[in-house]
Design a protein around this motif. Structure first.
Motif, PDB file in Angstrom:
ATOM      1  N   ASN B  48      -3.640 -42.732   9.838  1.00  0.00           N
ATOM      2  CA  ASN B  48      -3.441 -42.213   8.484  1.00  0.00           C
ATOM      3  C   ASN B  48      -4.627 -41.416   7.948  1.00  0.00           C
ATOM      4  O   ASN B  48      -4.765 -41.231   6.749  1.00  0.00           O
ATOM      5  CB  ASN B  48      -3.115 -43.340   7.502  1.00  0.00           C
ATOM      6  N   SER B  65       9.969 -26.566  19.578  1.00  0.00           N
ATOM      7  CA  SER B  65      11.428 -26.409  19.618  1.00  0.00           C
ATOM      8  C   SER B  65      12.095 -27.039  18.403  1.00  0.00           C
ATOM      9  O   SER B  65      13.277 -26.825  18.161  1.00  0.00           O
ATOM     10  CB  SER B  65      11.985 -27.031  20.895  1.00  0.00           C
ATOM     11  N   ASN B  66      11.350 -27.829  17.652  1.00  0.00           N
ATOM     12  CA  ASN B  66      11.912 -28.409  16.433  1.00  0.00           C
ATOM     13  C   ASN B  66      11.614 -27.521  15.224  1.00  0.00           C
ATOM     14  O   ASN B  66      12.483 -27.250  14.403  1.00  0.00           O
ATOM     15  CB  ASN B  66      11.311 -29.809  16.235  1.00  0.00           C
ATOM     16  N   TYR B  67      10.379 -27.029  15.127  1.00  0.00           N
ATOM     17  CA  TYR B  67       9.972 -26.263  13.952  1.00  0.00           C
ATOM     18  C   TYR B  67      10.322 -24.783  14.023  1.00  0.00           C
ATOM     19  O   TYR B  67      10.731 -24.183  13.024  1.00  0.00           O
ATOM     20  CB  TYR B  67       8.463 -26.415  13.708  1.00  0.00           C
ATOM     21  N   LEU B 246      18.693 -30.401   2.680  1.00  0.00           N
ATOM     22  CA  LEU B 246      19.042 -30.087   4.079  1.00  0.00           C
ATOM     23  C   LEU B 246      19.699 -28.718   4.203  1.00  0.00           C
ATOM     24  O   LEU B 246      19.978 -28.259   5.307  1.00  0.00           O
ATOM     25  CB  LEU B 246      19.970 -31.153   4.654  1.00  0.00           C
ATOM     26  N   ALA B 247      19.972 -28.053   3.076  1.00  0.00           N
ATOM     27  CA  ALA B 247      20.429 -26.672   3.038  1.00  0.00           C
ATOM     28  C   ALA B 247      21.557 -26.391   4.030  1.00  0.00           C
ATOM     29  O   ALA B 247      21.490 -25.495   4.842  1.00  0.00           O
ATOM     30  CB  ALA B 247      19.257 -25.719   3.258  1.00  0.00           C
ATOM     31  N   GLY B 248      22.599 -27.214   3.951  1.00  0.00           N
ATOM     32  CA  GLY B 248      23.723 -27.067   4.877  1.00  0.00           C
ATOM     33  C   GLY B 248      24.675 -25.980   4.465  1.00  0.00           C
ATOM     34  O   GLY B 248      24.409 -25.272   3.493  1.00  0.00           O
ATOM     35  N   ASN B 250      24.795 -26.865   8.381  1.00  0.00           N
ATOM     36  CA  ASN B 250      24.077 -26.497   9.598  1.00  0.00           C
ATOM     37  C   ASN B 250      22.930 -25.515   9.329  1.00  0.00           C
ATOM     38  O   ASN B 250      22.757 -24.537  10.041  1.00  0.00           O
ATOM     39  CB  ASN B 250      25.074 -25.899  10.603  1.00  0.00           C
ATOM     40  N   PHE B 251      22.161 -25.761   8.285  1.00  0.00           N
ATOM     41  CA  PHE B 251      20.977 -24.964   7.924  1.00  0.00           C
ATOM     42  C   PHE B 251      21.301 -23.516   7.564  1.00  0.00           C
ATOM     43  O   PHE B 251      20.414 -22.668   7.549  1.00  0.00           O
ATOM     44  CB  PHE B 251      19.937 -24.963   9.048  1.00  0.00           C
ATOM     45  N   GLN B 267      12.912 -36.189   3.713  1.00  0.00           N
ATOM     46  CA  GLN B 267      14.319 -36.177   3.288  1.00  0.00           C
ATOM     47  C   GLN B 267      14.958 -37.427   3.855  1.00  0.00           C
ATOM     48  O   GLN B 267      14.931 -37.639   5.058  1.00  0.00           O
ATOM     49  CB  GLN B 267      14.971 -34.892   3.812  1.00  0.00           C
ATOM     50  N   GLN B 268      15.473 -38.275   2.962  1.00  0.00           N
ATOM     51  CA  GLN B 268      16.106 -39.538   3.356  1.00  0.00           C
ATOM     52  C   GLN B 268      15.190 -40.328   4.292  1.00  0.00           C
ATOM     53  O   GLN B 268      14.127 -40.759   3.881  1.00  0.00           O
ATOM     54  CB  GLN B 268      17.471 -39.260   3.991  1.00  0.00           C
ATOM     55  N   LEU B 269      15.527 -40.496   5.566  1.00  0.00           N
ATOM     56  CA  LEU B 269      14.690 -41.318   6.440  1.00  0.00           C
ATOM     57  C   LEU B 269      13.521 -40.539   7.024  1.00  0.00           C
ATOM     58  O   LEU B 269      12.660 -41.097   7.680  1.00  0.00           O
ATOM     59  CB  LEU B 269      15.525 -41.885   7.586  1.00  0.00           C
ATOM     60  N   GLN B 270      13.517 -39.207   6.843  1.00  0.00           N
ATOM     61  CA  GLN B 270      12.411 -38.411   7.383  1.00  0.00           C
ATOM     62  C   GLN B 270      11.238 -38.509   6.417  1.00  0.00           C
ATOM     63  O   GLN B 270      11.371 -38.186   5.245  1.00  0.00           O
ATOM     64  CB  GLN B 270      12.865 -36.954   7.535  1.00  0.00           C
ATOM     65  N   LEU B 271      10.100 -38.981   6.922  1.00  0.00           N
ATOM     66  CA  LEU B 271       8.942 -39.098   6.045  1.00  0.00           C
ATOM     67  C   LEU B 271       8.312 -37.728   5.856  1.00  0.00           C
ATOM     68  O   LEU B 271       8.418 -36.866   6.724  1.00  0.00           O
ATOM     69  CB  LEU B 271       7.925 -40.064   6.662  1.00  0.00           C
ATOM     70  N   ASN B 273       5.577 -34.754   5.680  1.00  0.00           N
ATOM     71  CA  ASN B 273       4.450 -34.389   6.528  1.00  0.00           C
ATOM     72  C   ASN B 273       3.610 -33.368   5.761  1.00  0.00           C
ATOM     73  O   ASN B 273       3.847 -32.164   5.849  1.00  0.00           O
ATOM     74  CB  ASN B 273       4.999 -33.798   7.838  1.00  0.00           C
TER      75      ASN B 273
END
Lengths: 446, 308
Positions: B48, B65-67, B246-248, B250-251, B267-271, B273
């Motif tokens: 932390n 590949s995620n960002y 989440l801007a749906g 599908n983004f 967002q929800q369960l995503q902490l 960053n």
């Protein structure tokens, strides 16, 4: 004249500087004070000496439940323990996690902390803000399944007392079913036969759900019907151990079912939001509504027709059924509380059958996790909870361990499940995207 | 007043008058901006604590590949969002301003009505348009049916192919009042003599507008353009109120603002960053900064304000 101006500038600078200087010392003490005896300024909570009254403060995000705590739950506790005074002090749900974290860091949080399931509370325990509660009297009243959400990964330490879970299923409009001579479906074949008949009749929208908010597709769709395919806990733990993948048959089949729902949904379901769908159903325009027990209170208040519920369908009649019985809310103890004994007394009471019955009846649809069955008065709540005897319980597979990395599994499930129902993604594509996202960061422990 | 200073004294009064603005601006704008840029060069370790990682966050944003798909997707959507405003909002604003400036009955009434959505809250705008376009209770479908075009109705806000353009047009509806008022103010500032002279020379209304009026309001065109650019690349509220973070679906409606929000706050369960969020914010700053620089060096220097 010029002198005055210079003076004014100096004054201004002095003011700003003193403001800055003052800010630092006032912020510093709370952090360092934790180890010292309570300072004079904090005498608002008297120490628990002799017959003196102790005040406990509960932090919570359930501001909707404030009247129930004030009028029902706390008076029942205080009648038994007159020396302990309890104050329920909720924060707005969306702000709760942030506010609680800063309060804990500053040392100003209440004595009892309402715990979110899994990773959020685990993080608080790891930082030392939540006390371990393994030896709390009453903890033995809960099964490992109920405790998973508030325990370390190896289940060695539990840090919150489980309070309630919500069960997924389908609500239906009894009036519509009676009018069309329909029976509660138990298998998928029956499910679609029922929907086909409703569609052919044309009076009602067969299946009420929208995909605009996306979470319904994942929570009320995927997590609702999926456990029957992946065999509940068995499949969920296999995912965590890395023995199963989202590209396996059970998951593809779940998404295939969701894709079939498309033709039964309301017109323009792609932009139908959650409150729209709730209103559509309670206005009596729909027949079947996939959701969970948390709707009981609202639906019973708003619907003018009798409501019924049925379990997520299984493949063949007589198959073992599985239900999503998702643990949702618990209560823990602030490790820095000044009244640990009083807090433990309260938590032991929360772990008792008496509390379970009070809570379960005050908030129908939020089911106590207590191992002794609680007598619920609401008939729909009774029916929901009776499913626990016939079916095996599991939790949403994206909540435990698998949502700790990036991309976040829960968010991804929302996105692909909505896309599968919308028809812009095939079940196979959805499975591949989810598994690829998980593979990116998750390495199962052997 | 007999003050005739012999030597140029230190202009203390300038310092005094500047001080409040400089202090407030530095404290609440410049310092947070620099601190946010600083944060984008750090990453949170397992303990932390923040560690300096150089440009690693930026590399991650562009290649991971995620960002990377999210970043380029958000940038592309943001450009579409901007183009819709430039091609629809500003021409309509100019047209309305020209109509208002030409005088006539009800001018003040329409000026107020057209400007009104601009002062409404995003939440209200999002709610109203959600209702209007709702396939269950909306009036859009009934209106189309009334003119025999009912078959054209789609749940536009929910379809991947149309959601972004639909939201852009809602935003256009909301903000068209701003270019309108700016153009209107510029148009009524043009001296009547010039227009009369052109008329005497035989120019038609069309010619007067494009040969006399439009060149005279070119500086305003530039200002409207840059305001639209800055506003659009900072946009967030409308998409958040209509589609959530989440801007749906599908983004398809994800723009820089929603990407930043989701990354920074979670967002929800995503902490959340914070360091990657600061990186996205830094990219937004750089994009807006380069846009503003292009405007200042390529546009503002060429366009001359005509003094009359």
């Amino acid at each position: 004249m010029r002198k005055h101006v210079v003076l004014a500038v100096l004054l201004l600078i002095a003011l700003v500087l003193s403001a800055c200087a003052q800010a630092t010392p006032t912020q510093a003490p709370p952090a360092g004070e934790a180890t010292q005896p309570p300072a004079a300024g904090e005498a608002t909570q008297p120490p628990a000496a002799g017959g003196e009254k102790v005040t406990l403060i509960i932090e919570s995000w359930r501001n909707d439940d404030l009247p129930i705590w004030q009028d029902v739950i706390i008076p029942a506790f205080e009648a038994k323990y007159p020396n302990i005074h309890v104050v329920f002090s909720p924060t707005a749900p969306a702000e709760y996690n942030g506010v609680l974290n800063s309060k804990l860091e500053a040392g100003t949080a209440g004595d009892l902390i309402t715990c979110r399931p899994f990773d959020a509370s685990l993080k608080l325990y790891e930082k030392g803000y939540l006390a371990p509660l393994n030896d709390l009297p009453g903890m033995e009243n809960f099964t490992d399944f109920a405790k998973t959400a508030w325990s370390t990964d190896d289940l060695s330490v539990t840090f919150c007392v489980p309070m309630a879970s919500v069960i997924h299923g389908f609500f239906y409009n009894k009036e519509a079913f009676d009018k069309l001579g329909l029976q509660e479906p138990t298998t998928w074949d029956e499910f679609y036969q029922v929907l086909d008949k409703i569609k052919a009749d044309g009076t009602y929208i067969p299946l009420v759900m929208g995909t605009a908010d996306m979470w319904e597709a994942a929570t009320m769709g995927f997590q609702n019907i999926g456990p029957n395919y992946w065999k509940g806990e068995e499949g969920r733990l296999a995912l965590i151990r890395g023995e199963a993948k989202f590209t396996d048959e059970p998951y593809i089949k779940t998404w295939q079912q969701l894709a079939r729902w498309r033709e039964y949904l309301p017109p323009g379901f792609e932009s139908v939001k959650y409150p729209d769908a709730q209103a559509l159903f309670t206005l009596g325009k729909g027949a079947v509504y996939p959701t969970g027990s948390w709707e009981i209170a609202l639906f019973e208040k708003q619907a003018s027709f009798p409501l019924g519920i049925f379990k997520p369908p299984v493949e063949k009649a007589g198959d073992q059924c599985y239900i999503s019985d998702h643990v949702d809310i618990a209560l823990g103890m602030n490790a820095a509380t000044k009244h640990p004994e009083a807090a433990k007394t309260f938590l032991s009471w929360v772990a008792s059958a008496e509390f379970a019955e009070l809570y379960g009846n005050a908030l129908p649809g939020f089911f106590p996790l207590h191992s002794t069955p609680v007598e619920l008065k609401d008939p729909l709540a009774q029916e929901f909870v009776s499913w626990r005897n016939e079916c095996k319980s599991t939790i949403r597979n994206s909540y435990h361990i698998l949502s700790r990395g990036e991309p976040n599994l829960e968010n991804e499930l929302w996105r692909v499940s909505a896309a599968v129902i919308n028809g812009t993604m095939t079940p196979e594509q959805a499975a591949q995207e989810i598994q690829a996202g998980l593979d990116k960061w998750y390495k199962p422990k052997p | 007043m007999s003050t005739t200073s012999k030597s140029r004294a230190f202009p203390t009064h300038i310092v005094v008058f500047l001080a409040p603005a400089v202090i407030v601006y530095t404290l609440f704008m410049i310092y947070p901006l620099i601190d946010s840029l600083r944060l984008s060069f750090f990453a949170t370790g397992p303990d932390n604590k923040e560690y300096f990682v150089g440009l690693q966050n930026y590399v991650k944003l562009f290649t991971d590949s995620n960002y990377a798909p999210r970043f380029w997707g958000a940038l592309k959507n943001n450009i579409v969002f901007f183009l819709v405003h430039m091609l629809v909002q500003n021409p309509i604003g100019l047209l309305l301003a020209a109509l208002l400036a030409s005088g006539g009955w009800g001018r003040k009434f329409y000026r107020t009505v057209l400007f009104m959505p601009t002062v409404l809250s995003f939440v209200i705008i999002g709610f109203i348009w959600n209702l209007i376009l709702s396939p269950l209770w909306g009036v859009a479908e009934s209106i189309l049916k009334a003119v025999g075009l009912g078959a054209l109705f789609r749940p536009w806000l929910g379809l991947e192919s149309t959601a972004l353009v639909t939201i852009s047009l809602i935003s256009v509806w909301q903000f068209v009042g701003i270019p309108m008022i700016l153009f209107y103010a510029a148009l009524i500032g043009i001296p009547e003599e010039l227009i009369e002279a052109a008329r005497v020379d035989g120019a038609t209304g069309w010619q007067v507008f494009w040969r006399i009026k439009f060149p005279l309001i070119l500086p305003t065109v530039g200002i409207v353009g840059i305001l639209t650019f800055v506003g659009n690349f900072n946009a967030f509220d409308l998409i958040y109120t209509i589609k959530g973070a989440l801007a749906g679906p599908n983004f398809s409606t994800d723009i820089m603002g929603t990407l930043f929000y989701r990354t920074f706050f979670g967002q929800q369960l995503q902490l959340g960053n914070p360091t990657m969020g600061a990186t996205v914010a830094a990219m937004m700053f750089l994009i807006i900064l380069s846009g503003v620089l292009i405007y200042m060096f390529l546009w503002q220097r060429r366009v001359q304000t005509v003094e009359m």
